[in-house]
Design an enzyme around this catalytic site. Sequence first.
Site, PDB file in Angstrom:
ATOM      1  CE  LYS A 278      -3.855  -1.769   2.833  1.00 42.34           C
ATOM      2  NZ  LYS A 278      -4.954  -1.608   1.873  1.00 42.34           N
ATOM      3  NE  ARG A 352     -11.022  -9.694  -1.951  1.00 36.94           N
ATOM      4  CZ  ARG A 352     -11.356  -8.766  -2.833  1.00 36.94           C
ATOM      5  NH1 ARG A 352     -11.728  -9.124  -4.057  1.00 36.94           N
ATOM      6  NH2 ARG A 352     -11.329  -7.491  -2.515  1.00 36.94           N
TER       7      ARG A 352
HETATM    8  N1  BES Z   1      -8.054  -3.721   4.634  1.00 38.54           N
HETATM    9  C1  BES Z   1      -8.247  -3.268   3.303  1.00 38.54           C
HETATM   10  C2  BES Z   1      -9.550  -2.475   3.110  1.00 38.54           C
HETATM   11  C3  BES Z   1      -9.697  -1.187   3.873  1.00 38.54           C
HETATM   12  C4  BES Z   1      -9.479   0.016   3.242  1.00 38.54           C
HETATM   13  C5  BES Z   1     -10.101  -1.189   5.181  1.00 38.54           C
HETATM   14  C6  BES Z   1      -9.637   1.204   3.930  1.00 38.54           C
HETATM   15  C7  BES Z   1     -10.267   0.001   5.871  1.00 38.54           C
HETATM   16  C8  BES Z   1     -10.034   1.193   5.241  1.00 38.54           C
HETATM   17  C9  BES Z   1      -8.277  -4.454   2.351  1.00 38.54           C
HETATM   18  O1  BES Z   1      -7.504  -5.531   2.718  1.00 38.54           O
HETATM   19  C10 BES Z   1      -7.753  -3.981   1.036  1.00 38.54           C
HETATM   20  O2  BES Z   1      -6.620  -3.641   0.982  1.00 38.54           O
HETATM   21  N2  BES Z   1      -8.609  -3.984   0.015  1.00 38.54           N
HETATM   22  C11 BES Z   1      -8.226  -3.568  -1.283  1.00 38.54           C
HETATM   23  C12 BES Z   1      -8.751  -4.574  -2.270  1.00 38.54           C
HETATM   24  C13 BES Z   1      -8.267  -4.366  -3.673  1.00 38.54           C
HETATM   25  C14 BES Z   1      -6.784  -4.663  -3.765  1.00 38.54           C
HETATM   26  C15 BES Z   1      -9.054  -5.274  -4.583  1.00 38.54           C
HETATM   27  C16 BES Z   1      -8.846  -2.194  -1.544  1.00 38.54           C
HETATM   28  O3  BES Z   1      -9.994  -1.965  -1.142  1.00 38.54           O
HETATM   29  O4  BES Z   1      -8.155  -1.350  -2.102  1.00 38.54           O
HETATM   30 MN    MN Z   2      -5.496  -5.361   2.045  1.00 42.51          MN
END
Ligand code: BES
Ligand code: MN
Length: 500
Positions: A278, A352
């Site tokens: 990230k 997931r």
């Molecule tokens: N933990 C994150 C989602 C999240 C984002 C939680 C902001 C709380 C606040 C999750 O694991 C994630 O990184 N999701 C990605 C999925 C994508 C790579 C398909 C996302 O939402 O960007």
């Molecule tokens: Mn994630």
Amino acid sequence: MNLIVSSQKISEQKADCFGFLLQEKEDALSEIKACEKKLGVTSAPFIKKQDFSGKRMQTCVIPVEHDGKVVHIIFIGLGEKKGLSIETYRRAVAQLYRQASAHKCETVAISIPKASLFDFSSEDFGQQTATILDMTSYAFNDFLSKENQIPSSITSVIACVSTADKTRFEKGVKEGRIIGKAVNTARHWIDTPPCDLTPPELAKYAKAIAKKYDLKLTHFTEQEIVKKGMGGLAAVGRGSEHDSQLVVLEYKSTKKNAGTIALVGKGITFDSGGLSIKPATSMETMKEDMSGAAAVIVTMEALAQLKPDVNVIGVTPLAENLPSGKATKPGDIVRFYNGKTAEIKNTDAEGRLILADALAYAVKHYKPDAIIDIATLTGACAYALGPFYTGLMTQNEDLCDVIQEAGKHSGDHVWRLPLTDDYNIAIKSDVADISNIGNQKYMAGATTAALFLKHFVDDIPWAHLDIAGAAFNVPDKPYYRSGATGVGVRLLIDLAMHWK
Ligand code: BES
Ligand code: MN
Ligand code: ZN
């Protein structure tokens, strides 16, 4: 904080703060007049000077010297009668608590309005009052030096109710305190930095609860997770020094032929994104990524005390998502507990993967009547709904109804998002049964994540709750602060308590 329910008049209470929640342009209550008389003050000039008319969340604070001590009368506005809602009440109570604490009051007497004004029973109203007061009193002071800690001056709250309501209100208060404490425990673990709260540490807390409340516990270490074929959970935790864990807590109702629900909570104690790392700012709050698991664990703790007429299974997959030489790579394929495979195209879509194994485990070993999972799953959900709603996705209309109702009743509001099979094509993979991210062309990231999970629940009625927007740093609600909200705890407890 002590919370006392009294049927004595507020004017007769020994307190240094007298709080009233007033509708807009409401005629002065006789109880206010009695307080004024006792304290030797008239509030009218203060009300005029501070332009207080009872508009929603308007505040009027009146300091009085009485018997050589400083005492406060505080008015909080509820707004117009036709617009009254239980959420208005929650915020007004929280606002009163904050104002009283800001003015260093210690014993706060509150004139509790009639429950029927908010379409609530006395018992449920007592529950709401207690839960909100406990939630408002929460602060995370563990790492602050004394001079920087967030203080609360309040040691006691006296809820003044009518003689007719007292017993029922008090019963609700007892429940409400259990719920409020559960919410705050979840917030505590979420706020705890990820260097301290690792998967084994959260598992340790779950084990302690199991022991304290005699809940059945099943616990797998990373080795056992690998051996059992939980390839998703194993893959996500592979880059971390800390062992992944799967913890299952079971509450058994004494009622004969009680139904069974399974609650499954995402427990990523830190989400760096893994090799699909990230950006720094998105990572800042990723200690929040175990909010779903925390909600499930403390819900089990509360239910063990509240004893609903339904069996509840709490399943929490716990892992830390970090890059390293051992970490899972984009292109890897994993096989889950139910035999299905997924291509990992993005290691940041890890929630997931761990939920898949946990859901499959719940299905195989418990065959519950319903499954509800809760997870900080997608940024897409946070963008769609913002901080005030949890995303609800389900194809089961009955489950949708009861969850929406529990949302309104508990204060953890939900908003339904689509879960239609039209989007299945978005998670097709050329090399595995499914892909762990949706094809960009279809967007709808919250929905495609939920459709991924659908592969692991068989035909069991199932609902997915995405709390990505509502779990952390929610503004404007006076019973929250910056940091964890404990969202989902009130909802899940309410669901179990009203299960039919
Ligand atoms: N933990 C994150 C989602 C999240 C984002 C939680 C902001 C709380 C606040 C999750 O694991 C994630 O990184 N999701 C990605 C999925 C994508 C790579 C398909 C996302 O939402 O960007
Ligand atoms: Mn994630
Ligand atoms: Zn995550």
